[in-house]
Design a protein around this motif. Structure first.
Motif, PDB file in Angstrom:
ATOM      1  N   GLU A 178       0.826  -1.198   0.000  1.00 12.39           N
ATOM      2  CA  GLU A 178       0.000   0.000   0.000  1.00 12.39           C
ATOM      3  C   GLU A 178       0.865   1.253   0.000  1.00 12.39           C
ATOM      4  O   GLU A 178       0.591   2.217  -0.686  1.00 12.39           O
ATOM      5  CB  GLU A 178      -0.874  -0.036   1.251  1.00 12.39           C
ATOM      6  N   THR A 179       1.925   1.210   0.808  1.00 16.14           N
ATOM      7  CA  THR A 179       2.864   2.339   0.781  1.00 16.14           C
ATOM      8  C   THR A 179       4.290   1.795   0.709  1.00 16.14           C
ATOM      9  O   THR A 179       4.588   0.739   1.249  1.00 16.14           O
ATOM     10  CB  THR A 179       2.777   3.200   2.066  1.00 16.14           C
ATOM     11  N   ILE A 180       5.131   2.542   0.023  1.00 18.28           N
ATOM     12  CA  ILE A 180       6.563   2.224   0.003  1.00 18.28           C
ATOM     13  C   ILE A 180       7.247   3.449   0.596  1.00 18.28           C
ATOM     14  O   ILE A 180       7.128   4.551   0.057  1.00 18.28           O
ATOM     15  CB  ILE A 180       7.052   1.945  -1.425  1.00 18.28           C
ATOM     16  N   PRO A 181       7.937   3.274   1.737  1.00 21.72           N
ATOM     17  CA  PRO A 181       8.504   4.452   2.392  1.00 21.72           C
ATOM     18  C   PRO A 181       9.655   5.065   1.588  1.00 21.72           C
ATOM     19  O   PRO A 181      10.256   4.401   0.756  1.00 21.72           O
ATOM     20  CB  PRO A 181       9.015   3.897   3.727  1.00 21.72           C
ATOM     21  N   GLN A 182       9.919   6.331   1.845  1.00 23.00           N
ATOM     22  CA  GLN A 182      11.098   6.991   1.282  1.00 23.00           C
ATOM     23  C   GLN A 182      12.217   6.877   2.309  1.00 23.00           C
ATOM     24  O   GLN A 182      12.036   7.301   3.449  1.00 23.00           O
ATOM     25  CB  GLN A 182      10.792   8.481   1.082  1.00 23.00           C
ATOM     26  N   LEU A 183      13.343   6.322   1.923  1.00 26.87           N
ATOM     27  CA  LEU A 183      14.482   6.268   2.848  1.00 26.87           C
ATOM     28  C   LEU A 183      15.326   7.526   2.632  1.00 26.87           C
ATOM     29  O   LEU A 183      15.657   7.873   1.502  1.00 26.87           O
ATOM     30  CB  LEU A 183      15.315   5.012   2.588  1.00 26.87           C
ATOM     31  N   HIS A 184      15.633   8.200   3.733  1.00 30.74           N
ATOM     32  CA  HIS A 184      16.337   9.482   3.578  1.00 30.74           C
ATOM     33  C   HIS A 184      17.817   9.393   3.906  1.00 30.74           C
ATOM     34  O   HIS A 184      18.530  10.366   3.816  1.00 30.74           O
ATOM     35  CB  HIS A 184      15.650  10.547   4.438  1.00 30.74           C
ATOM     36  N   ASN A 185      18.247   8.202   4.306  1.00 31.45           N
ATOM     37  CA  ASN A 185      19.647   8.058   4.718  1.00 31.45           C
ATOM     38  C   ASN A 185      20.386   7.095   3.786  1.00 31.45           C
ATOM     39  O   ASN A 185      21.094   6.202   4.239  1.00 31.45           O
ATOM     40  CB  ASN A 185      19.708   7.538   6.157  1.00 31.45           C
ATOM     41  N   ILE A 186      20.203   7.293   2.495  1.00 29.25           N
ATOM     42  CA  ILE A 186      20.744   6.342   1.517  1.00 29.25           C
ATOM     43  C   ILE A 186      22.258   6.184   1.663  1.00 29.25           C
ATOM     44  O   ILE A 186      22.778   5.064   1.661  1.00 29.25           O
ATOM     45  CB  ILE A 186      20.395   6.786   0.073  1.00 29.25           C
ATOM     46  N   ASP A 187      22.986   7.294   1.797  1.00 34.48           N
ATOM     47  CA  ASP A 187      24.445   7.194   1.872  1.00 34.48           C
ATOM     48  C   ASP A 187      24.896   6.399   3.102  1.00 34.48           C
ATOM     49  O   ASP A 187      25.823   5.597   3.027  1.00 34.48           O
ATOM     50  CB  ASP A 187      25.091   8.582   1.881  1.00 34.48           C
ATOM     51  N   GLU A 188      24.201   6.621   4.210  1.00 36.68           N
ATOM     52  CA  GLU A 188      24.518   5.841   5.419  1.00 36.68           C
ATOM     53  C   GLU A 188      24.250   4.361   5.195  1.00 36.68           C
ATOM     54  O   GLU A 188      25.037   3.499   5.590  1.00 36.68           O
ATOM     55  CB  GLU A 188      23.649   6.287   6.598  1.00 36.68           C
ATOM     56  N   LEU A 189      23.128   4.081   4.560  1.00 37.11           N
ATOM     57  CA  LEU A 189      22.784   2.685   4.274  1.00 37.11           C
ATOM     58  C   LEU A 189      23.848   2.035   3.400  1.00 37.11           C
ATOM     59  O   LEU A 189      24.255   0.897   3.618  1.00 37.11           O
ATOM     60  CB  LEU A 189      21.442   2.603   3.547  1.00 37.11           C
ATOM     61  N   LEU A 190      24.285   2.777   2.393  1.00 39.86           N
ATOM     62  CA  LEU A 190      25.240   2.200   1.441  1.00 39.86           C
ATOM     63  C   LEU A 190      26.585   1.900   2.101  1.00 39.86           C
ATOM     64  O   LEU A 190      27.344   1.072   1.614  1.00 39.86           O
ATOM     65  CB  LEU A 190      25.413   3.128   0.233  1.00 39.86           C
ATOM     66  N   ALA A 191      26.851   2.560   3.213  1.00 44.27           N
ATOM     67  CA  ALA A 191      28.122   2.321   3.903  1.00 44.27           C
ATOM     68  C   ALA A 191      28.105   1.017   4.719  1.00 44.27           C
ATOM     69  O   ALA A 191      29.140   0.543   5.173  1.00 44.27           O
ATOM     70  CB  ALA A 191      28.438   3.511   4.813  1.00 44.27           C
ATOM     71  N   LEU A 192      26.915   0.429   4.901  1.00 39.67           N
ATOM     72  CA  LEU A 192      26.805  -0.776   5.734  1.00 39.67           C
ATOM     73  C   LEU A 192      27.098  -2.040   4.934  1.00 39.67           C
ATOM     74  O   LEU A 192      26.966  -2.056   3.713  1.00 39.67           O
ATOM     75  CB  LEU A 192      25.379  -0.883   6.295  1.00 39.67           C
ATOM     76  N   PRO A 193      27.463  -3.134   5.628  1.00 40.96           N
ATOM     77  CA  PRO A 193      27.598  -4.426   4.936  1.00 40.96           C
ATOM     78  C   PRO A 193      26.222  -4.969   4.511  1.00 40.96           C
ATOM     79  O   PRO A 193      25.192  -4.567   5.061  1.00 40.96           O
ATOM     80  CB  PRO A 193      28.237  -5.337   5.981  1.00 40.96           C
ATOM     81  N   LEU A 194      26.229  -5.889   3.544  1.00 42.27           N
ATOM     82  CA  LEU A 194      25.002  -6.388   2.910  1.00 42.27           C
ATOM     83  C   LEU A 194      23.905  -6.785   3.896  1.00 42.27           C
ATOM     84  O   LEU A 194      22.769  -6.324   3.799  1.00 42.27           O
ATOM     85  CB  LEU A 194      25.339  -7.577   1.989  1.00 42.27           C
ATOM     86  N   VAL A 195      24.243  -7.664   4.855  1.00 42.20           N
ATOM     87  CA  VAL A 195      23.200  -8.196   5.738  1.00 42.20           C
ATOM     88  C   VAL A 195      22.611  -7.091   6.607  1.00 42.20           C
ATOM     89  O   VAL A 195      21.392  -6.931   6.698  1.00 42.20           O
ATOM     90  CB  VAL A 195      23.753  -9.356   6.596  1.00 42.20           C
ATOM     91  N   GLU A 196      23.478  -6.296   7.195  1.00 40.92           N
ATOM     92  CA  GLU A 196      23.015  -5.230   8.090  1.00 40.92           C
ATOM     93  C   GLU A 196      22.157  -4.219   7.327  1.00 40.92           C
ATOM     94  O   GLU A 196      21.101  -3.785   7.798  1.00 40.92           O
ATOM     95  CB  GLU A 196      24.238  -4.543   8.684  1.00 40.92           C
ATOM     96  N   ARG A 197      22.604  -3.837   6.135  1.00 42.20           N
ATOM     97  CA  ARG A 197      21.849  -2.894   5.320  1.00 42.20           C
ATOM     98  C   ARG A 197      20.493  -3.488   4.937  1.00 42.20           C
ATOM     99  O   ARG A 197      19.456  -2.833   5.013  1.00 42.20           O
ATOM    100  CB  ARG A 197      22.645  -2.525   4.062  1.00 42.20           C
ATOM    101  N   SER A 198      20.502  -4.773   4.560  1.00 42.11           N
ATOM    102  CA  SER A 198      19.260  -5.414   4.131  1.00 42.11           C
ATOM    103  C   SER A 198      18.267  -5.492   5.288  1.00 42.11           C
ATOM    104  O   SER A 198      17.053  -5.385   5.086  1.00 42.11           O
ATOM    105  CB  SER A 198      19.552  -6.816   3.592  1.00 42.11           C
ATOM    106  N   GLN A 199      18.783  -5.666   6.498  1.00 46.23           N
ATOM    107  CA  GLN A 199      17.902  -5.695   7.667  1.00 46.23           C
ATOM    108  C   GLN A 199      17.197  -4.356   7.829  1.00 46.23           C
ATOM    109  O   GLN A 199      16.006  -4.299   8.152  1.00 46.23           O
ATOM    110  CB  GLN A 199      18.713  -6.053   8.923  1.00 46.23           C
TER     111      GLN A 199
END
Ligand SMILES: *Cc1c(COP(=O)(O)O)cnc(C)c1O
Length: 424
Positions: A33-54
């Motif tokens: 119904e809704t897909i949120p907007q993530l505002h911390n993309i650069d921070e997310l990209l700095a994380l390892p795969l599993v942690e970011r995916s969580q």
């Protein structure tokens, strides 16, 4: 997370219900119904795969599943990397084939198995799915040995590679495989018919595990972020992603990643001669031809199941379908593309070769291109060896299964026969 049936928007379900049910009324697809907007993309990209995916899946799925549980599901599912490799000056490959069945479908299949085991109710569950090759293997391996879950996989007899067949038709146990004397679309139609049969559905706890199950798509969102994480900020600015497409689940996941805020300038839907979508984008007319067998057989689909979700995303985001690039290659062009890649120093297989070729033809100055490599070259050993005139050693995961006998049953594309088989 709330989802609605695209065909009947008043039918609304939770994530758990959507995972258990697979499809809604009249074979309608569930959509968030809704897909949120993530505002911390650069921070997310700095994380390892599993942690970011969580974090990504936590934001998408919400508090319906306790964080600890969701985190454990992702940790159990994402046990292998998705590296980016440089292929040409401004073109990169996202290698999605480092999982147990050597295809990108391991991401969705393994996460779905985890999700279903988490949200299941008491009683029997039967996973019924149709495969054009790789889904079957990913689903079979993801569910193999899980208690109280039966898996039945239909595939078009003689239309998948012998190695693909060996990989999932040799397991036994809770995995039954059926070679259907017809093409993939007929297999898919049988699955849909089974879901329309309310009695059958209730009796055996029918559940689908192909790319129509929303959990598979959500898992796939994560590797688009993983690709972006391996590129530089500059490369991410004008990123064009080419997706080798069959049932269009992979592209749907990419579009969800973009909706979440991942900077992707545009997508290209790359197909083989089964080019319903490229023709539709050019002419505005939806006119599927009969499915034809190609070298890239996992994309031999002329009525892509996930297309309504793609259109829904464009509509909801106010995007125009004219922004979606597309291209189709026949087998001769696919061979040429595979050779060109090999000459560049990159060994690929037919699906990835198509995505690469269409991308390199459409990439503009100042853009960075990324194409998805959906299967390990050795999964298409016969074709790759013949086209490139090389010898490909079998990776261990394939070699092990290659030595085992096939356990499949055989059947015509006849729903009455299938129904009896499922109830047996
Ligand atoms: C399934 C598959 C595809 C097509 O993916 P969709 O999500 O169905 O579009 C492409 N390549 C390979 C190797 C596949 O197994």
């Amino acid at each position: 997370m709330n989802l609605y049936n695209i065909k009947h928007p008043t039918e609304q379900v939770s994530f758990a219900q959507a995972v258990r049910q697979g499809l809604g009324k009249d074979q309608g697809l569930f959509f968030p119904e809704t897909i949120p907007q993530l505002h911390n993309i650069d921070e997310l990209l700095a994380l390892p795969l599993v942690e970011r995916s969580q974090k990504i899946l936590g934001a998408l799925i919400g508090d319906e599943i306790p964080t600890d549980k969701l985190n454990a599901m992702i940790e159990n599912a994402f046990t292998f990397p998705a590296p980016v490799a440089k292929v040409a000056d401004n073109i990169y490959a996202l290698e999605l084939f480092h999982g147990p069945t050597l295809a990108f479908k391991d991401f969705g299949g393994r996460f779905m198995a985890q999700a279903l085991a988490t949200v299941r109710k008491d009683g029997k569950i039967t996973i019924l799915t149709a495969t054009s090759g790789d889904t079957g293997a990913a689903v079979a391996h993801a569910f193999y040995g899980l208690e109280n879950i039966e898996v039945v996989i239909l595939y078009p007899k003689g239309k998948i590679s012998p190695l693909q067949e060996k990989l999932f038709c040799t397991l036994g146990g809770n995995i039954r495989t059926v070679a259907i004397n017809a093409d993939f679309d007929a297999c898919q139609a049988l699955v849909k018919q089974a879901f329309d049969d309310e009695t059958l559905r209730q009796t055996i706890g029918l559940n689908s595990a192909n790319s129509i199950n929303i959990s598979r798509l959500l898992a796939q969102v994560c590797y688009y972020f993983e690709a972006a994480a391996q590129l530089t900020a500059e490369q991410r600015q004008n990123l064009v992603v080419s997706v080798p497409s069959g049932n269009f689940g992979n592209l749907t996941a990419g579009l969800i990643a973009k909706t979440l805020g991942l900077p992707i300038k545009r997508f290209i839907a790359s197909t083989n001669a089964n080019d319903t979508v490229p023709r539709y984008l050019q002419t505005g007319e939806w006119s599927p031809n009969a499915t034809v067998a190609t070298l890239s057989n996992a994309m031999d689909v002329s009525r892509p199941n996930n297309w309504p979700r793609v259109e829904e995303l464009f509509k909801r985001n106010g995007w125009n379908l004219s922004e979606l690039g597309s291209g189709a290659l026949n087998d001769a062009q696919t061979e040429t593309a595979l050779k060109a890649q090999y000459a560049q120093g990159y060994l690929c297989e037919p699906h990835g070769a198509i995505a690469y070729q269409v991308l390199s033809e459409q990439l503009q100055a100042g853009e960075t291109g990324l194409f998805l490599c959906t299967a390990h070259p050795a999964k298409f050993k016969e074709s790759v060896e013949r086209i490139l005139d090389i010898e490909l050693p079998l990776p261990e995961a394939l070699d092990k299964h290659n030595k085992l006998p096939l356990l499949s049953d055989e059947m015509d594309a006849d729903f009455v026969a299938l129904r009896a088989y499922l109830l047996k």
